[in-house]
Design a protein around this motif. Sequence first.
Motif, PDB file in Angstrom:
ATOM      1  N   THR A  74       0.836  -1.196   0.000  1.00 46.00           N
ATOM      2  CA  THR A  74       0.000   0.000   0.000  1.00 46.00           C
ATOM      3  C   THR A  74       0.874   1.251   0.000  1.00 46.00           C
ATOM      4  O   THR A  74       2.025   1.220   0.459  1.00 46.00           O
ATOM      5  N   ARG A  75       0.308   2.331  -0.503  1.00 40.64           N
ATOM      6  CA  ARG A  75       1.029   3.597  -0.563  1.00 40.64           C
ATOM      7  C   ARG A  75       0.880   4.355   0.744  1.00 40.64           C
ATOM      8  O   ARG A  75      -0.199   4.380   1.351  1.00 40.64           O
ATOM      9  N   ILE A  76       1.971   4.990   1.182  1.00 42.33           N
ATOM     10  CA  ILE A  76       1.972   5.793   2.398  1.00 42.33           C
ATOM     11  C   ILE A  76       2.168   7.259   2.018  1.00 42.33           C
ATOM     12  O   ILE A  76       3.033   7.588   1.207  1.00 42.33           O
ATOM     13  N   LYS A  77       1.381   8.128   2.620  1.00 42.01           N
ATOM     14  CA  LYS A  77       1.525   9.564   2.416  1.00 42.01           C
ATOM     15  C   LYS A  77       1.829  10.211   3.763  1.00 42.01           C
ATOM     16  O   LYS A  77       0.971  10.280   4.640  1.00 42.01           O
ATOM     17  N   ASN A  78       3.063  10.649   3.943  1.00 44.69           N
ATOM     18  CA  ASN A  78       3.476  11.294   5.184  1.00 44.69           C
ATOM     19  C   ASN A  78       4.567  12.321   4.894  1.00 44.69           C
ATOM     20  O   ASN A  78       4.803  12.688   3.743  1.00 44.69           O
ATOM     21  N   GLU A  79       5.247  12.790   5.921  1.00 44.01           N
ATOM     22  CA  GLU A  79       6.296  13.794   5.740  1.00 44.01           C
ATOM     23  C   GLU A  79       7.443  13.263   4.893  1.00 44.01           C
ATOM     24  O   GLU A  79       8.037  13.988   4.092  1.00 44.01           O
ATOM     25  N   LEU A  80       7.747  11.998   5.072  1.00 46.09           N
ATOM     26  CA  LEU A  80       8.834  11.382   4.303  1.00 46.09           C
ATOM     27  C   LEU A  80       8.517  11.411   2.807  1.00 46.09           C
ATOM     28  O   LEU A  80       9.339  11.826   1.994  1.00 46.09           O
ATOM     29  N   SER A  81       7.319  10.977   2.446  1.00 43.64           N
ATOM     30  CA  SER A  81       6.958  10.948   1.029  1.00 43.64           C
ATOM     31  C   SER A  81       6.903  12.359   0.441  1.00 43.64           C
ATOM     32  O   SER A  81       7.214  12.562  -0.725  1.00 43.64           O
ATOM     33  N   ARG A  82       6.533  13.328   1.254  1.00 38.02           N
ATOM     34  CA  ARG A  82       6.477  14.709   0.754  1.00 38.02           C
ATOM     35  C   ARG A  82       7.874  15.253   0.473  1.00 38.02           C
ATOM     36  O   ARG A  82       8.104  15.894  -0.555  1.00 38.02           O
ATOM     37  N   VAL A  83       8.814  14.991   1.377  1.00 43.16           N
ATOM     38  CA  VAL A  83      10.183  15.473   1.168  1.00 43.16           C
ATOM     39  C   VAL A  83      10.786  14.848  -0.089  1.00 43.16           C
ATOM     40  O   VAL A  83      11.383  15.543  -0.919  1.00 43.16           O
ATOM     41  N   ILE A  84      10.610  13.555  -0.253  1.00 42.68           N
ATOM     42  CA  ILE A  84      11.211  12.863  -1.393  1.00 42.68           C
ATOM     43  C   ILE A  84      10.550  13.248  -2.708  1.00 42.68           C
ATOM     44  O   ILE A  84      11.226  13.459  -3.723  1.00 42.68           O
ATOM     45  N   ASP A  85       9.237  13.377  -2.710  1.00 44.05           N
ATOM     46  CA  ASP A  85       8.501  13.567  -3.965  1.00 44.05           C
ATOM     47  C   ASP A  85       8.219  15.023  -4.297  1.00 44.05           C
ATOM     48  O   ASP A  85       7.943  15.337  -5.461  1.00 44.05           O
ATOM     49  N   ILE A  86       8.297  15.927  -3.327  1.00 45.66           N
ATOM     50  CA  ILE A  86       7.907  17.316  -3.599  1.00 45.66           C
ATOM     51  C   ILE A  86       9.007  18.313  -3.257  1.00 45.66           C
ATOM     52  O   ILE A  86       9.350  19.172  -4.074  1.00 45.66           O
ATOM     53  N   THR A  87       9.581  18.227  -2.063  1.00 41.39           N
ATOM     54  CA  THR A  87      10.549  19.244  -1.628  1.00 41.39           C
ATOM     55  C   THR A  87      11.850  18.601  -1.136  1.00 41.39           C
ATOM     56  O   THR A  87      12.101  18.551   0.065  1.00 41.39           O
ATOM     57  N   PRO A  88      12.696  18.099  -2.034  1.00 37.68           N
ATOM     58  CA  PRO A  88      13.960  17.495  -1.589  1.00 37.68           C
ATOM     59  C   PRO A  88      14.898  18.496  -0.925  1.00 37.68           C
ATOM     60  O   PRO A  88      15.715  18.114  -0.103  1.00 37.68           O
TER      61      PRO A  88
END
Length: 401
Positions: A74-88
């Motif tokens: 399943t896909r997880i949406k949290n702070e980790l996914s945001r940093v990697i996918d949106i704001t590195p």
Amino acid sequence: MKIFSRKQRDAPSSRSQSAVALWLNSEDAKNILCPEGYTPLSQNDVVCRCAHKIADMVSNMTIYLMQNGEKGDTRIKNELSRVIDITPNQIMTRKTFVYKLVDDMVKCGNAVALPSYNGTLLESMTWLDASAASYSDLDSDGHYFITISGKRYRDDEVLHFVLIPDKDKPWRGVGYAPQIAESVKTYLQANATKTGFLRSKWKPSMIISINADTEELQDPEKRKKILGSYASETERGEPWLIPAGELDIKTIQPLTLQDLAIQDSITLDIRTIAGAIGLPPFLLGIGEFNKDAYNNFVSSTIRGFAEIIQQEYTRKLLYSEKWYFKMSEKSLLHYTLTEKQTYVAGMVQNAMMTRNEGRNEFDLAPSDAAGMDDFAVLENYIKVGDIDKQKKLNKGGAEGG
């Protein structure tokens, strides 16, 4: 926003090189040591066009944070996914950050990024110049060092993305250089010949032989006077009237690029370079578009770069053994709306997808209508749990209505 790393790491090593090593990495050293007219492979226009196309497509892929589960991932949406996918980091988005990583991999064979931590929390990732990097041998602990701009980093201090491992030192990449070096040389030579040919002034379209003294023809004014006596007095399109034996006019057909086969050679070299990199030539403007070739390019070459990135992220940024990063190339594939509609309809009818999930495939907002989030099968879209309640499956169902 901050995320957990697998373990707390020491700050990157600040061990510096000697002044000589620093100078060798400078732009002045390249200008002095490289011969005149030398162009690095990374600055070749065909290689740059290939790198741009690949980097542009890979950077369009969303990076998912996934978790293993008993019934599937399943896909997880949290702070980790945001940093990697949106704001590195503070100055780059995922699009620009991933684009730079892939561009470096194509041109240099390696890409390097430096994670910044606050204790055990990852704060950002900074791109490092892979073109100025050098790599040491493995030490007694099984680690190697990367030296960039006078600073040394151990392999577990940075994210190191490797394209085509070196046969003797597989921890560093060699990229496409060994495969395309000769093709690039012949392409550059053919292009130089083409440029020189087009700039040449020796392309007379007409030669006129005049019955006159040599000294008279050496005077520019007298040559203009002789030519003007015939050309300037004649209307456009009107034939010249000249005394027999006075002038002998011959038209000259200069050689063209087609005669010299230069353009064919350039096209062949571009095809060879693109083929070695795994890019269909029509993406560089050669040949006709082919959907199957394009989809194969996405599923092979683009997928390969995505694997390099997601595996390095997973290996060095995650602390949970059940988590991993995933990049999906599905959105890059080429298909018509009719083909997509047929695919979604089949998935919905076979209970592989809900109708709201089907709407999402067409970028439509989910519907609040009843049953839109239920899995249904057959033409009447009954719920999966109610399949055994169909009257036609029960004895006497027909009589019962």
